[in-house]
Scaffold this motif. Sequence first.
Motif, PDB file in Angstrom:
ATOM      1  N   GLU A 250       0.798  -1.220   0.000  1.00 29.44           N
ATOM      2  CA  GLU A 250       0.000   0.000   0.000  1.00 29.44           C
ATOM      3  C   GLU A 250       0.837   1.280   0.000  1.00 29.44           C
ATOM      4  O   GLU A 250       0.293   2.380  -0.087  1.00 29.44           O
ATOM      5  CB  GLU A 250      -0.925   0.033   1.241  1.00 29.44           C
ATOM      6  N   ASN A 251       2.132   1.139   0.177  1.00 24.77           N
ATOM      7  CA  ASN A 251       3.032   2.299   0.240  1.00 24.77           C
ATOM      8  C   ASN A 251       2.697   3.236   1.407  1.00 24.77           C
ATOM      9  O   ASN A 251       2.905   4.458   1.329  1.00 24.77           O
ATOM     10  CB  ASN A 251       3.003   3.093  -1.088  1.00 24.77           C
ATOM     11  N   HIS A 252       2.164   2.650   2.489  1.00 28.94           N
ATOM     12  CA  HIS A 252       1.863   3.458   3.662  1.00 28.94           C
ATOM     13  C   HIS A 252       3.128   3.744   4.448  1.00 28.94           C
ATOM     14  O   HIS A 252       4.023   2.899   4.546  1.00 28.94           O
ATOM     15  CB  HIS A 252       0.858   2.726   4.558  1.00 28.94           C
ATOM     16  N   ARG A 253       3.166   4.918   5.041  1.00 29.73           N
ATOM     17  CA  ARG A 253       4.354   5.340   5.757  1.00 29.73           C
ATOM     18  C   ARG A 253       4.511   4.633   7.107  1.00 29.73           C
ATOM     19  O   ARG A 253       5.603   4.300   7.525  1.00 29.73           O
ATOM     20  CB  ARG A 253       4.287   6.853   5.962  1.00 29.73           C
TER      21      ARG A 253
ATOM     22  N   SER B 219      -0.748   2.128   8.471  1.00 23.54           N
ATOM     23  CA  SER B 219      -1.616   3.288   8.548  1.00 23.54           C
ATOM     24  C   SER B 219      -1.040   4.370   7.660  1.00 23.54           C
ATOM     25  O   SER B 219       0.173   4.481   7.506  1.00 23.54           O
ATOM     26  CB  SER B 219      -1.694   3.756  10.005  1.00 23.54           C
ATOM     27  N   GLU B 220      -1.917   5.170   7.079  1.00 24.70           N
ATOM     28  CA  GLU B 220      -1.461   6.255   6.226  1.00 24.70           C
ATOM     29  C   GLU B 220      -0.920   7.402   7.064  1.00 24.70           C
ATOM     30  O   GLU B 220       0.237   7.726   7.043  1.00 24.70           O
ATOM     31  CB  GLU B 220      -2.594   6.720   5.309  1.00 24.70           C
ATOM     32  N   SER B 221      -1.785   8.014   7.847  1.00 22.04           N
ATOM     33  CA  SER B 221      -1.373   8.972   8.883  1.00 22.04           C
ATOM     34  C   SER B 221      -0.486  10.099   8.399  1.00 22.04           C
ATOM     35  O   SER B 221       0.520  10.429   9.010  1.00 22.04           O
ATOM     36  CB  SER B 221      -0.646   8.241  10.024  1.00 22.04           C
ATOM     37  N   GLU B 222      -0.834  10.685   7.272  1.00 20.08           N
ATOM     38  CA  GLU B 222      -0.041  11.816   6.809  1.00 20.08           C
ATOM     39  C   GLU B 222      -0.962  12.785   6.101  1.00 20.08           C
ATOM     40  O   GLU B 222      -1.888  12.383   5.418  1.00 20.08           O
ATOM     41  CB  GLU B 222       1.056  11.332   5.853  1.00 20.08           C
ATOM     42  N   GLY B 223      -0.704  14.064   6.267  1.00 18.75           N
ATOM     43  CA  GLY B 223      -1.544  15.057   5.617  1.00 18.75           C
ATOM     44  C   GLY B 223      -2.983  14.946   6.073  1.00 18.75           C
ATOM     45  O   GLY B 223      -3.274  14.800   7.257  1.00 18.75           O
ATOM     46  N   ARG B 224      -3.890  14.964   5.130  1.00 20.76           N
ATOM     47  CA  ARG B 224      -5.308  14.909   5.485  1.00 20.76           C
ATOM     48  C   ARG B 224      -5.713  13.538   6.021  1.00 20.76           C
ATOM     49  O   ARG B 224      -6.791  13.362   6.547  1.00 20.76           O
ATOM     50  CB  ARG B 224      -6.174  15.240   4.266  1.00 20.76           C
ATOM     51  N   LEU B 225      -4.825  12.574   5.902  1.00 20.51           N
ATOM     52  CA  LEU B 225      -5.106  11.234   6.420  1.00 20.51           C
ATOM     53  C   LEU B 225      -4.345  10.992   7.715  1.00 20.51           C
ATOM     54  O   LEU B 225      -4.048   9.862   8.067  1.00 20.51           O
ATOM     55  CB  LEU B 225      -4.707  10.184   5.379  1.00 20.51           C
ATOM     56  N   TYR B 226      -4.069  12.077   8.456  1.00 22.14           N
ATOM     57  CA  TYR B 226      -3.161  11.966   9.586  1.00 22.14           C
ATOM     58  C   TYR B 226      -3.657  11.017  10.657  1.00 22.14           C
ATOM     59  O   TYR B 226      -2.893  10.525  11.448  1.00 22.14           O
ATOM     60  CB  TYR B 226      -2.894  13.342  10.205  1.00 22.14           C
ATOM     61  N   ASN B 227      -4.931  10.762  10.703  1.00 24.66           N
ATOM     62  CA  ASN B 227      -5.439   9.840  11.715  1.00 24.66           C
ATOM     63  C   ASN B 227      -6.259   8.738  11.080  1.00 24.66           C
ATOM     64  O   ASN B 227      -7.286   8.331  11.594  1.00 24.66           O
ATOM     65  CB  ASN B 227      -6.247  10.583  12.775  1.00 24.66           C
ATOM     66  N   SER B 228      -5.813   8.236   9.981  1.00 28.14           N
ATOM     67  CA  SER B 228      -6.528   7.152   9.325  1.00 28.14           C
ATOM     68  C   SER B 228      -6.408   5.877  10.155  1.00 28.14           C
ATOM     69  O   SER B 228      -5.503   5.741  10.977  1.00 28.14           O
ATOM     70  CB  SER B 228      -5.974   6.928   7.924  1.00 28.14           C
ATOM     71  N   PRO B 229      -7.324   4.941   9.961  1.00 29.22           N
ATOM     72  CA  PRO B 229      -7.340   3.731  10.795  1.00 29.22           C
ATOM     73  C   PRO B 229      -6.138   2.839  10.539  1.00 29.22           C
ATOM     74  O   PRO B 229      -5.431   2.977   9.554  1.00 29.22           O
ATOM     75  CB  PRO B 229      -8.626   3.018  10.373  1.00 29.22           C
TER      76      PRO B 229
END
Lengths: 116, 112
Positions: free
Chosen positions: A27-30, A94-104
């Motif tokens: 997913e290339n998630h950080r 988890s993505e958790s960056e930018g507008r997705l800073y608190n994604s599940p």
Amino acid sequence: DAGITQSPRHKVTETGTPVTLRCHQTENHRYMYWYRQDPGHGLRLIHYSYGVKDTDKGEVSDGYSVSRSKTEDFLLTLESATSSQTSVYFCAISESEGRLYNSPLHFGNGTRLTVT
Amino acid sequence: AQSVSQHNHHVILSEAASLELGCNYSYGGTVNLFWYVQYPGQHLQLLLKYFSGDPLVKGIKGFEAEFIKSKFSFNLRKPSVQWSDTAEYFCAVRNYGQNFVFGPGTRLSVLP
């Protein structure tokens, strides 16, 4: 389901041996995380990573180390396995960056580790 | 440190009964709230999440949860459970930009 693969799915090892569990994501998630799950304790964070070569300890990090040399891979190593490390280990991303800073969190299928 | 409590360790219901699982957290600031479900032998899957706005959140499979800020609670509900809802349910909380904290889980057994 998120593209997360954990290997191995099951492992039995002896006390004192080193063990490495692998988590691979597509997913290339950080952010990547290692949790252990034990009855009555829910999920407890072992280590997490917020980028390549960037890792930090969680609440139950003693006896564990991690490495992240590529975005897609996060390795958990038990330096010298003990019976108290018998558990089910889950990787999560988890993505958790930018507008997705608190994604599940999205979880892998888990690795059941038994230390005899 | 942030903590999450779940009121019931094990809940046993008959099919068609209503369900409410309690979740309370300790942090007083802005939080994001989640419920996850773990079916036997499987990994955790997201049921629903609350970030902001309407405190009544609807998730998958007919589940909903209500965020009550004054009570630091985020209880999970379902009007009529099915045998296939048998699973373990975890509440999780995340402060802004911080790590997730999970509750100990509630095991739900639905009798056919």
